[in-house]
Scaffold this motif. Structure first.
Motif, short mmCIF file in Angstrom:
data_model
loop_
_atom_site.label_atom_id
_atom_site.label_comp_id
_atom_site.label_asym_id
_atom_site.label_seq_id
_atom_site.Cartn_x
_atom_site.Cartn_y
_atom_site.Cartn_z
N PRO A 1 0.67 35.76 -22.66
CA PRO A 1 1.27 34.76 -21.73
C PRO A 1 2.55 35.15 -21.19
CG PRO A 1 0.78 33.43 -23.51
CD PRO A 1 0.61 34.96 -24.12
N THR A 2 2.55 35.36 -19.83
CA THR A 2 3.83 35.98 -19.32
C THR A 2 4.32 35.10 -18.15
OG1 THR A 2 2.71 37.11 -17.56
CG2 THR A 2 2.95 38.38 -19.59
N ALA B 1 -1.52 32.94 -15.75
CA ALA B 1 -0.04 33.05 -16.51
C ALA B 1 -0.44 34.09 -17.41
CB ALA B 1 0.42 31.63 -16.95
N THR B 2 -1.54 34.68 -17.72
CA THR B 2 -1.72 35.49 -18.79
C THR B 2 -2.24 36.83 -18.22
OG1 THR B 2 -4.12 34.66 -19.40
CG2 THR B 2 -2.21 33.42 -20.57
N VAL B 3 -2.02 38.03 -19.24
CA VAL B 3 -2.31 39.30 -19.07
C VAL B 3 -3.48 39.51 -20.22
CG1 VAL B 3 -1.90 41.60 -18.86
CG2 VAL B 3 -0.29 39.86 -17.88
N ALA C 1 7.74 30.41 -25.23
CA ALA C 1 7.40 28.92 -25.16
C ALA C 1 5.84 28.81 -24.48
CB ALA C 1 8.44 27.99 -24.31
N LEU C 2 5.58 29.45 -23.72
CA LEU C 2 4.41 29.26 -23.04
C LEU C 2 3.22 29.79 -24.03
CD1 LEU C 2 2.57 28.64 -20.28
CD2 LEU C 2 2.66 30.98 -19.96
N ALA C 3 3.48 30.91 -24.83
CA ALA C 3 2.62 31.25 -25.85
C ALA C 3 2.30 30.03 -26.83
CB ALA C 3 3.05 32.51 -26.62
N VAL C 4 3.46 29.51 -27.41
CA VAL C 4 3.45 28.33 -28.28
C VAL C 4 2.75 27.25 -27.47
CG1 VAL C 4 4.58 26.50 -29.56
CG2 VAL C 4 5.42 29.17 -29.55
N PHE C 5 2.89 26.96 -26.20
CA PHE C 5 2.05 25.82 -25.57
C PHE C 5 0.61 25.93 -25.69
CE2 PHE C 5 -0.14 24.57 -21.77
CZ PHE C 5 -0.01 23.28 -21.80
N THR C 6 0.19 27.39 -25.36
CA THR C 6 -1.27 27.82 -25.47
C THR C 6 -1.59 27.63 -26.93
OG1 THR C 6 -0.88 29.41 -23.54
CG2 THR C 6 -2.71 29.74 -24.93
N GLU D 1 -19.27 26.83 -26.26
CA GLU D 1 -17.70 27.00 -25.96
C GLU D 1 -17.18 26.11 -24.81
OE1 GLU D 1 -16.83 31.15 -25.02
OE2 GLU D 1 -16.14 31.47 -27.14
N ILE D 2 -15.95 25.76 -24.83
CA ILE D 2 -15.71 25.03 -23.60
C ILE D 2 -14.30 25.72 -23.45
CG2 ILE D 2 -16.76 22.80 -24.05
CD1 ILE D 2 -13.76 21.82 -25.18
N SER D 3 -13.95 25.50 -21.92
CA SER D 3 -12.47 26.24 -21.67
C SER D 3 -11.70 24.96 -21.17
CB SER D 3 -12.78 26.89 -20.35
OG SER D 3 -13.33 28.26 -20.95
N ILE D 4 -10.33 24.99 -21.82
CA ILE D 4 -9.38 24.22 -21.51
C ILE D 4 -8.64 25.10 -20.43
CG2 ILE D 4 -7.51 22.88 -22.40
CD1 ILE D 4 -8.77 23.08 -25.04
N VAL D 5 -8.21 24.54 -19.19
CA VAL D 5 -7.48 25.17 -18.20
C VAL D 5 -6.25 24.12 -18.04
CG1 VAL D 5 -7.35 26.02 -15.91
CG2 VAL D 5 -9.37 26.38 -17.08
N ALA D 6 -5.09 24.59 -18.07
CA ALA D 6 -3.92 23.92 -17.87
C ALA D 6 -2.95 24.58 -16.89
CB ALA D 6 -3.32 23.46 -19.32
N ARG D 7 -2.06 23.97 -16.34
CA ARG D 7 -1.21 24.40 -15.56
C ARG D 7 0.11 23.46 -15.80
NH1 ARG D 7 -1.10 26.69 -9.27
NH2 ARG D 7 1.18 27.41 -9.34
N VAL D 8 1.37 24.10 -16.14
CA VAL D 8 2.43 23.23 -16.56
C VAL D 8 3.77 23.69 -15.58
CG1 VAL D 8 1.69 22.76 -18.79
CG2 VAL D 8 3.13 24.82 -18.34
#
Length: 326
Positions: free
Chosen positions: A132-133, A170-172, A189-194, A286-293
């Motif tokens: 996450p960047t 938001a990630t690489v 913080a974004l890494a911990v949120f993820t 598998e499911i994908s959780i897509v979030a924008r904060v």
């Protein structure tokens, strides 16, 4: 008070290459820091090497640092002042720990990840993790190996793109091999949120009914966080919302985008229901959780893959062996 000392590298094969010895010491140092790196740990502890130096023979006889000492120096330079604050969601064989400085208010900064692939025969090209960047740019990322060598990150996929939607991410994607590396320049913080995004319970009984689940969302920032989240189906036959199209399909509701807001440090449980078809095969899906904060700033979307297991909790297999006479 008594001090706890861990001597690294004692299990190393004497015939191992310098690179293998350095890598193993860095892995051991990571395990140590995960267990004892919290400054509030009640037991004082330290790291040591049994033989950090070796003597060169011949006319130029002098002490020379062993590869293990170089790896320990790298570890202490990277871990110094930081804590292990979580584990980044990663492919099954990859271990990826999130590092960050934590100030008196709980604010996370100076983020990094230490990671390696435990697979003895890693694939080519290598597996990747999503670092996450915040903006999906690899410009601020760098890789540091056990000897302290620094290289730029060459993304393993289409950097800055969210795989499901093709939009900015938001990630690489960073390739990870068997050698441990530090990934510097991560948004802590974004890494911990993820890492905190979890779909629970992960087990789904193979029964045709509506199963209650929750999506766990936690705010690791020291400011109020607002955001939007959506769950998408990755597996064959997976549908998100709407009527089931067949006996092998399953649905997750609500199907659309869900808004949320959390105070600093708050955790929220968002309710979801999951329904499987009559002929849904047991196993992992598998499911994908897509979030924008939005917290300290506006972030591009992040995506986390979660696995749900379909089966019967009370089913036990009792194999029997019958011996024939023929």
């Amino acid at each position: 008070p008594p001090q706890f000392t861990v001597v690294l590298g004692r299990t190393l094969n004497s015939g191992a290459s310098p690179k293998a010895r350095a890598n193993e010491v860095l892995k051991q140092a990571t395990a140590f820091w995960t267990a004892f790196g919290n400054p509030h740990n009640a037991t004082p502890s330290r790291l040591a090497l049994q033989s950090p130096w070796e003597w060169l023979s011949g006319s130029d006889a002098r002490p020379t640092p062993r590869p293990e000492l170089a790896a320990l120096h790298t570890a202490m330079t990277r871990f110094g002042g930081r804590r292990v604050v979580g584990m980044l969601p990663s492919p099954k064989s990859i271990r990826a720990w999130i590092l960050a400085r934590v100030d008196a208010t709980g604010r996370l900064s100076d983020g990094a990840i230490v990671a390696w692939d435990q697979d003895e025969t890693p694939p080519i090209p290598p597996r990747t993790i999503d670092a996450p960047t915040g903006d999906g740019s690899a410009d601020g990322l760098s890789l540091i190996d056990a000897f302290g060598n620094t290289d730029p990150v060459i993304p393993g996929g289409e950097a800055g793109k969210e795989e499901l939607t093709g939009r900015l991410s938001a990630t690489v994607p960073v390739p990870i091999g068997p050698d441990p590396v530090f990934i510097e320049g991560v948004d802590a913080a974004l890494a911990v949120f993820t890492a905190g995004l979890r779909f629970v319970p992960p087990f789904v009984p193979a029964v045709m009914t509506r199963h209650e689940h929750q999506l766990i969302v936690t705010n690791p920032w020291t400011v109020r966080m607002t955001g939007r989240v959506q769950i998408r189906g990755d597996s064959d036959g997976a549908r998100v919302g709407g009527p089931s199209g067949g006996p092998t399909e399953w649905t997750i509701e609500p199907p659309g985008i869900v808004d949320f807001a959390l105070a600093p440090g708050e955790t929220l449980e968002l309710p979801y229901t999951l329904t499987i078809g009559a002929a849904q095969l047991a196993g992992a899906h598998e499911i994908s959780i897509v979030a924008r904060v939005s917290a300290e700033r506006e972030y591009q979307p992040v995506r986390v893959r979660a696995t749900v297991e379909v089966g019967l909790e009370d089913l036990e297999m009792e194999p029997e062996l019958l011996a024939g006479t023929g």
